[in-house]
Design an enzyme around this catalytic site. Structure first.
Site, PDB file in Angstrom:
ATOM      1  CE1 TYR A  67       5.576  25.256  53.126  1.00  0.00           C
ATOM      2  CE2 TYR A  67       4.591  25.653  55.259  1.00  0.00           C
ATOM      3  CZ  TYR A  67       5.060  26.124  54.047  1.00  0.00           C
ATOM      4  OH  TYR A  67       5.026  27.478  53.797  1.00  0.00           O
ATOM      5  CE  LYS A  98      -6.273  28.242  42.107  1.00  0.00           C
ATOM      6  NZ  LYS A  98      -6.928  29.497  41.743  1.00  0.00           N
ATOM      7  CG  ASP A 103      -7.331  31.961  43.579  1.00  0.00           C
ATOM      8  OD1 ASP A 103      -8.265  31.411  44.191  1.00  0.00           O
ATOM      9  OD2 ASP A 103      -7.182  31.882  42.347  1.00  0.00           O
ATOM     10  CG  ASP A 154       3.345  29.552  56.457  1.00  0.00           C
ATOM     11  OD1 ASP A 154       3.309  30.428  57.349  1.00  0.00           O
ATOM     12  OD2 ASP A 154       4.410  29.098  55.996  1.00  0.00           O
ATOM     13  CG  ASP A 196       2.866  35.300  57.698  1.00  0.00           C
ATOM     14  OD1 ASP A 196       2.538  34.624  58.693  1.00  0.00           O
ATOM     15  OD2 ASP A 196       4.043  35.635  57.454  1.00  0.00           O
TER      16      ASP A 196
END
Ligand code: ATP
Ligand code: MG
Length: 326
Positions: free
Chosen positions: A120, A167, A199, A223, A227
């Site tokens: 981002y 990751k 993951d 993020d 969610d």
């Protein structure tokens, strides 16, 4: 000393849930100086700018900001506001409450999301008609600052330690740096950590959220995963968040302006009131913050409830019930 608070209701139900949270703050025996400020779609329509300089300056100079929501202009409002408070971490609790329908009623975790870099960071390029690229930015300094915060958060909250989601097996350089920086700070501070591949975390948190308490994440992972956890606890109306900087903070519900129900007086104020509890705790009013949390939890359990939770109460009914409990 009086705490200086900027209040930005914004658009849609922000205009309803933000005053509700301010009513709760005003019912406490703490002296606040509230500074009402404007931002959002309706301001852009009038002036051409979604975030007036006066609003930015207030957020950048007061102790804390309580923000409701912005509609179409959300990115134009919230990203500069996060910058105004110098926010380097986004604190996002995902907790299921008794009496509220949840996919996983045993969920109670907190994401600490890196809030300034990763994918981002805005470094996107269009190199040809066929090809676009994105540069992912990870610095040791931002990762360490997040880790320092995580260590304090764990100590203050009485947690055993924290998970680091990453990751680094694929993004060896960037997530490798993130992981190594975070783990080094934790080791130095004597805080226990456990690594989890992001993951795999997505699967594990659905199957058994009780394995996790505090989860430290890079920006995009935080993020998405927070969610996902929001889905586990049953609804946007209860999810608060905090953007923390070195000297000030910005507190906001996770939900948006909800234009479908705006103006009806039925928005659930819980997320914003719990965000106000996070604001209280940030300013050192721990007992009051805890009291507000307990009052909201009691109301979520026993009612009155707004229509999103199956009730027929108004925003004001719920707010009054919270204040009564206080
Ligand atoms: P925005 O464009 O501002 O994000 P949105 O349409 O995406 O608005 P959200 O606020 O993200 O709306 O909400 C999505 C759904 O959840 C809507 O149907 C909305 O009514 C509902 N919702 C969100 N927050 C609340 C709340 N506090 N109380 C009741 N319902 C809510
Ligand atoms: Mg939305």
């Amino acid at each position: 000393m009086t705490d200086e608070i900027t209040v930005i209701p914004g658009d849609g139900i922000g205009q309803e849930v933000t005053p509700a949270a301010v009513d709760v703050l005003e019912s406490l025996e703490i002296e606040f100086a509230f500074h009402e400020a404007d931002a959002g779609d309706h301001v852009k329509e009038e002036t051409g700018e979604a975030l007036p300089a006066e609003t930015y300056d207030l957020a950048a100079s007061t102790d804390a900001t309580l923000f409701g929501a912005a509609g179409e202009t959300a990115a134009d409002v919230i990203l500069p506001l996060r910058e105004a408070v110098g926010s380097f971490v986004n604190v996002r609790p995902a907790k299921a409450y008794p009496g509220v329908d949840a996919l996983r009623p045993d969920t109670d975790l907190v994401f600490l999301r890196e809030n300034t870099e990763g994918v981002y960071s805005g470094h996107e390029n269009r190199l040809s008609d066929d090809l676009s690229t994105l540069t992912r930015v990870v610095t040791s300094s931002a990762s360490e600052q997040l880790a320092e915060f995580a260590c304090e958060f764990v100590a203050d909250g009485g947690y055993d330690g924290f998970h680091v989601a990453h990751k680094a097996n694929v993004m060896r350089e960037t997530d490798g740096r993130f992981r190594d920086s975070v783990l080094a700070v934790a080791e130095e501070r004597g805080v226990e950590t456990e690594e989890v591949l992001m993951d795999a975390f997505a699967t594990h948190v659905c199957l058994d959220p009780t394995q996790f308490d505090v989860v430290v994440c890079p920006n995009l992972a935080g993020d998405v995963l927070s969610d996902l956890a929001a889905g586990l606890v049953g609804g946007l109306g209860m999810l608060p968040s905090a953007n923390i900087g070195p000297e000030r903070g910005l507190f906001e519900p996770v939900h948006g302006s909800a234009p479908d129900i705006a103006g009806e007086g039925i928005a659930n104020p819980a997320a914003t009131i719990i965000s106000a509890a996070m604001l209280l705790e940030y300013l050192g009013h721990d007992d009051d913050g805890q009291a507000v949390r307990s009052a909201v939890e009691g109301v979520l359990e026993d009612g009155p409830r707004t229509p999103d939770l199956g009730g027929d109460a108004s925003t004001d009914d719920v707010t009054d019930a919270v204040i009564d409990r206080l």
